[in-house]
Design a protein around this motif. Structure first.
Motif, PDB file in Angstrom:
ATOM      1  N   ALA A 193       3.343 -10.625   3.500  1.00  3.90           N
ATOM      2  CA  ALA A 193       2.684  -9.780   2.484  1.00  3.90           C
ATOM      3  C   ALA A 193       2.177 -10.580   1.281  1.00  3.90           C
ATOM      4  CB  ALA A 193       3.669  -8.711   2.009  1.00  3.90           C
ATOM      5  N   GLU A 194       2.758 -11.769   1.092  1.00  2.00           N
ATOM      6  CA  GLU A 194       2.453 -12.570  -0.110  1.00  2.00           C
ATOM      7  C   GLU A 194       0.955 -12.763  -0.318  1.00  2.00           C
ATOM      8  OE1 GLU A 194       4.533 -16.376  -0.198  1.00  2.00           O
ATOM      9  OE2 GLU A 194       6.420 -15.260  -0.205  1.00  2.00           O
ATOM     10  N   GLY A 195       0.486 -12.467  -1.518  1.00  2.00           N
ATOM     11  CA  GLY A 195      -0.904 -12.712  -1.869  1.00  2.00           C
ATOM     12  C   GLY A 195      -1.879 -11.670  -1.352  1.00  2.00           C
ATOM     13  N   HIS A 196      -1.378 -10.610  -0.700  1.00  2.00           N
ATOM     14  CA  HIS A 196      -2.281  -9.580  -0.170  1.00  2.00           C
ATOM     15  C   HIS A 196      -2.216  -8.309  -1.012  1.00  2.00           C
ATOM     16  CE1 HIS A 196      -3.519 -11.804   3.382  1.00  2.00           C
ATOM     17  NE2 HIS A 196      -2.272 -12.282   3.406  1.00  2.00           N
ATOM     18  N   ASP A 197      -3.295  -7.523  -0.917  1.00  2.00           N
ATOM     19  CA  ASP A 197      -3.419  -6.335  -1.751  1.00  2.00           C
ATOM     20  C   ASP A 197      -2.603  -5.175  -1.180  1.00  2.00           C
ATOM     21  OD1 ASP A 197      -4.157  -4.287  -3.380  1.00  2.00           O
ATOM     22  OD2 ASP A 197      -6.326  -4.486  -3.052  1.00  2.00           O
ATOM     23  N   GLU A 198      -1.588  -4.750  -1.933  1.00  2.00           N
ATOM     24  CA  GLU A 198      -0.695  -3.693  -1.440  1.00  2.00           C
ATOM     25  C   GLU A 198      -1.327  -2.304  -1.550  1.00  2.00           C
ATOM     26  OE1 GLU A 198       2.664  -4.531  -3.896  1.00  2.00           O
ATOM     27  OE2 GLU A 198       1.975  -3.235  -5.520  1.00  2.00           O
ATOM     28  N   ARG A 199      -2.541  -2.220  -2.150  1.00  2.00           N
ATOM     29  CA  ARG A 199      -3.215  -0.920  -2.220  1.00  2.00           C
ATOM     30  C   ARG A 199      -4.203  -0.731  -1.063  1.00  2.00           C
ATOM     31  NH1 ARG A 199      -5.316  -2.363  -7.936  1.00  2.00           N
ATOM     32  NH2 ARG A 199      -5.590  -4.167  -6.589  1.00  2.00           N
ATOM     33  N   SER A 200      -4.191  -1.688  -0.119  1.00  2.00           N
ATOM     34  CA  SER A 200      -5.165  -1.627   0.975  1.00  2.00           C
ATOM     35  C   SER A 200      -4.991  -0.403   1.866  1.00  2.00           C
ATOM     36  CB  SER A 200      -5.052  -2.872   1.854  1.00  2.00           C
ATOM     37  OG  SER A 200      -5.205  -4.022   1.078  1.00  2.00           O
ATOM     38  N   TYR A 201      -3.754  -0.051   2.150  1.00  2.00           N
ATOM     39  CA  TYR A 201      -3.498   1.085   3.059  1.00  2.00           C
ATOM     40  C   TYR A 201      -2.543   2.064   2.394  1.00  2.00           C
ATOM     41  CZ  TYR A 201      -5.677  -2.045   6.358  1.00  2.00           C
ATOM     42  OH  TYR A 201      -6.579  -2.873   6.972  1.00  2.00           O
ATOM     43  N   ASP A 202      -2.823   3.356   2.616  1.00  3.47           N
ATOM     44  CA  ASP A 202      -2.000   4.414   2.016  1.00  3.47           C
ATOM     45  C   ASP A 202      -0.871   4.809   2.946  1.00  3.47           C
ATOM     46  OD1 ASP A 202      -2.855   4.961  -0.458  1.00  3.47           O
ATOM     47  OD2 ASP A 202      -4.367   6.459   0.139  1.00  3.47           O
ATOM     48  N   PHE A 203       0.346   4.732   2.446  1.00  9.18           N
ATOM     49  CA  PHE A 203       1.485   5.261   3.198  1.00  9.18           C
ATOM     50  C   PHE A 203       2.015   6.461   2.430  1.00  9.18           C
ATOM     51  CE2 PHE A 203       1.302   1.046   5.005  1.00  9.18           C
ATOM     52  CZ  PHE A 203       1.691   1.249   6.318  1.00  9.18           C
ATOM     53  N   PRO A 204       2.494   7.490   3.157  1.00  5.43           N
ATOM     54  CA  PRO A 204       2.994   8.674   2.429  1.00  5.43           C
ATOM     55  C   PRO A 204       4.282   8.341   1.671  1.00  5.43           C
ATOM     56  CG  PRO A 204       3.509   8.826   4.766  1.00  5.43           C
ATOM     57  CD  PRO A 204       2.668   7.599   4.602  1.00  5.43           C
ATOM     58  N   ARG A 241      -3.452  -8.064   8.686  1.00  9.02           N
ATOM     59  CA  ARG A 241      -1.996  -7.974   8.891  1.00  9.02           C
ATOM     60  C   ARG A 241      -1.239  -8.183   7.572  1.00  9.02           C
ATOM     61  NH1 ARG A 241       0.937  -9.564  13.173  1.00  9.02           N
ATOM     62  NH2 ARG A 241       1.345 -11.585  12.221  1.00  9.02           N
ATOM     63  N   GLY A 242      -1.726  -9.142   6.776  1.00 10.23           N
ATOM     64  CA  GLY A 242      -1.104  -9.400   5.468  1.00 10.23           C
ATOM     65  C   GLY A 242      -1.211  -8.180   4.564  1.00 10.23           C
ATOM     66  N   SER A 243      -2.376  -7.536   4.572  1.00  5.56           N
ATOM     67  CA  SER A 243      -2.569  -6.349   3.725  1.00  5.56           C
ATOM     68  C   SER A 243      -1.722  -5.178   4.213  1.00  5.56           C
ATOM     69  CB  SER A 243      -4.038  -5.912   3.728  1.00  5.56           C
ATOM     70  OG  SER A 243      -4.840  -6.966   3.297  1.00  5.56           O
ATOM     71  N   ILE A 244      -1.585  -5.060   5.534  1.00  5.53           N
ATOM     72  CA  ILE A 244      -0.729  -3.989   6.080  1.00  5.53           C
ATOM     73  C   ILE A 244       0.715  -4.235   5.632  1.00  5.53           C
ATOM     74  CG2 ILE A 244       0.200  -2.926   8.175  1.00  5.53           C
ATOM     75  CD1 ILE A 244      -2.416  -3.746   9.611  1.00  5.53           C
ATOM     76  N   ALA A 245       1.170  -5.497   5.781  1.00  8.42           N
ATOM     77  CA  ALA A 245       2.552  -5.832   5.402  1.00  8.42           C
ATOM     78  C   ALA A 245       2.777  -5.538   3.917  1.00  8.42           C
ATOM     79  CB  ALA A 245       2.842  -7.302   5.709  1.00  8.42           C
ATOM     80  N   ALA A 246       1.815  -5.925   3.071  1.00  5.55           N
ATOM     81  CA  ALA A 246       1.959  -5.709   1.625  1.00  5.55           C
ATOM     82  C   ALA A 246       2.025  -4.219   1.307  1.00  5.55           C
ATOM     83  CB  ALA A 246       0.791  -6.363   0.885  1.00  5.55           C
ATOM     84  N   SER A 247       1.165  -3.420   1.969  1.00  9.45           N
ATOM     85  CA  SER A 247       1.132  -1.974   1.697  1.00  9.45           C
ATOM     86  C   SER A 247       2.414  -1.306   2.182  1.00  9.45           C
ATOM     87  CB  SER A 247      -0.070  -1.326   2.393  1.00  9.45           C
ATOM     88  OG  SER A 247      -1.257  -1.967   2.019  1.00  9.45           O
ATOM     89  N   TYR A 248       2.898  -1.742   3.343  1.00  6.91           N
ATOM     90  CA  TYR A 248       4.128  -1.163   3.913  1.00  6.91           C
ATOM     91  C   TYR A 248       5.335  -1.516   3.032  1.00  6.91           C
ATOM     92  CZ  TYR A 248       7.659  -0.164   7.541  1.00  6.91           C
ATOM     93  OH  TYR A 248       8.735   0.321   8.249  1.00  6.91           O
ATOM     94  N   GLN A 249       5.405  -2.782   2.623  1.00  7.21           N
ATOM     95  CA  GLN A 249       6.500  -3.226   1.744  1.00  7.21           C
ATOM     96  C   GLN A 249       6.479  -2.422   0.441  1.00  7.21           C
ATOM     97  OE1 GLN A 249       7.923  -7.472   0.622  1.00  7.21           O
ATOM     98  NE2 GLN A 249       6.058  -7.159  -0.553  1.00  7.21           N
TER      99      GLN A 249
END
Ligand code: KG4
Ligand code: ZN
Length: 349
Positions: A193-204, A241-249
């Motif tokens: 997740a490091e360095g990726h945008d955690e707002r890329s994907y919406d999780f409920p 994948r990095g953005s998914i990991a960041a958003s999920y975390q």
């Protein structure tokens, strides 16, 4: 007191010598994690077999590193529950034998009480500059449990929130498996997740319509599964994948922080917030809880080093000391090693 702590509840074999419940004189941890990277999880019989091989060398190293002999010890503390039964039996059998031969008191410790005691541990001789302040809210998040405690002393308190399905660590681990990362998934997923945008994907946000301090992670896991299915081959792209990991975390940490904030508001007069357990090693969770605690003017304590977040013998020695000090009458003369067991039955209210 100088206590030898032994922890073998999962795939780690650890022994540690701790003075006064805070000063770690030694902490040796042997892990069979590498063996289980290929299998994607711990195989209980294999873990116990490996622990049988390393238990004695780990104990010898712990005493040698601390520069003490068994004559310097005041007691032995050991994880008696909950965990993998075969693994627990390796530790408790070693502890029972040594306590008998060395004529030392033996203190059975609940694994989670160990995590709850891990925030005071220090490797410097001076110990923690800031003494414990209660009442405290403790968020205990690991691979086996996710609980929120309101504590009025080391060994008294009530569980005010709990997971209804998976533990937070399990949410990391299962998400990591879906992203093709090795076991244990938490550290690997947060690295991705490091360095990726955690707002890329919406999780409920789980349980958002309920006024509860509980947790639920199974919905996040399902959302991740569908997101990966919908993205198809696009999810093979490393940046995606990095953005998914960041958003999920972020979704996991946000859910933990929402319950924590509710608890801080509900329990006026709380002096400290503690984050403990394997997931407390997560840097994003640390930064989000730091932000929350600063805004609420409460002190945040996390374990001093990452090795005190995940399973270790030092936290068991610390819990043994606190039980000895606060609840000597509750230390049984004999005990049964058990795979299950509720900490709420052990803590006084
Ligand atoms: O407390 P622990 O060592 O063992 C149990 O009592 O379960 O916690 C292990 C859990 C695993 O699920 C692991 O993936 C998670 O803690 N973990 C993390 C991190 N380091 C360990 N989760 C998220 N981020 C991390 N950096
Ligand atoms: Zn643990």
């Amino acid at each position: 007191m100088i206590i030898l702590g032994i922890e073998t509840s999962c795939d780690e074999t650890s022994a540690s010598v701790v003075r006064d419940g805070v000063t770690v004189l030694s902490c040796v941890i042997a892990s069979s994690r590498k063996d289980f990277e290929r299998t994607g999880g711990v195989i209980p019989e294999d873990a116990a077999r490996r622990q049988l091989e390393v238990m004695l060398p780990v104990l010898e190293r712990a005493l040698a590193d601390a520069g003490v002999s068994h004559e310097d010890l005041d007691a032995i503390a050991v994880t008696a529950m909950p965990g993998l039964l075969g693994s627990l039996l390796v530790g408790t059998t070693a502890a029972r034998t040594l306590a008998h031969v060395w004529e030392l008191p033996l203190i059975p410790v609940h694994h989670t009480l160990g995590h709850l005691s891990s925030v005071w541990l220090h490797t410097n001789a001076a110990g923690d500059a800031l003494p414990p302040a209660f009442p405290a809210l403790t968020l205990s998040v690991s691979g086996g449990h996710s609980d929120l405690w309101y504590r009025t002393s080391h060994c008294s308190g009530v569980c005010i929130g709990s997971t209804r399905d998976d533990a937070a660590g399990e949410a990391f681990d299962k998400g990591a498996v879906m992203l093709g990362l090795p076991y244990p998934g938490g550290p690997a997923l947060s690295k991705l997740a490091e360095g990726h945008d955690e707002r890329s994907y919406d999780f409920p946000l789980p349980l958002q319509r309920e006024d509860t301090l509980d947790f639920s992670f199974s919905g996040l896991k399902t959302s991740l599964k569908y997101l990966l299915r919908d993205l198809g081959a696009a999810a093979d792209d490393p940046a995606v994948r990095g953005s998914i990991a960041a958003s999920y975390q972020h979704a996991i940490c946000r859910h933990l922080c929402v319950s924590l904030e509710r608890a801080i508001d509900r329990y006026a007069g709380v002096k400290e917030v503690h984050i403990v357990g394997g997931v407390s090693a997560n840097q994003r969770l640390r930064s989000m809880t730091e932000h929350l605690c600063t805004s609420k003017s409460v002190r945040l304590r996390v374990p001093q080093t990452l090795r005190f977040c995940t399973d270790n013998g030092a936290m068991i020695a610390a819990a043994g000391e606190f039980l000895f000090r606060e609840r000597p009458e509750a230390i049984p003369r004999g005990f049964t090693t058990r795979a299950t067991g509720d900490l709420a039955d052990i803590l006084s209210q």
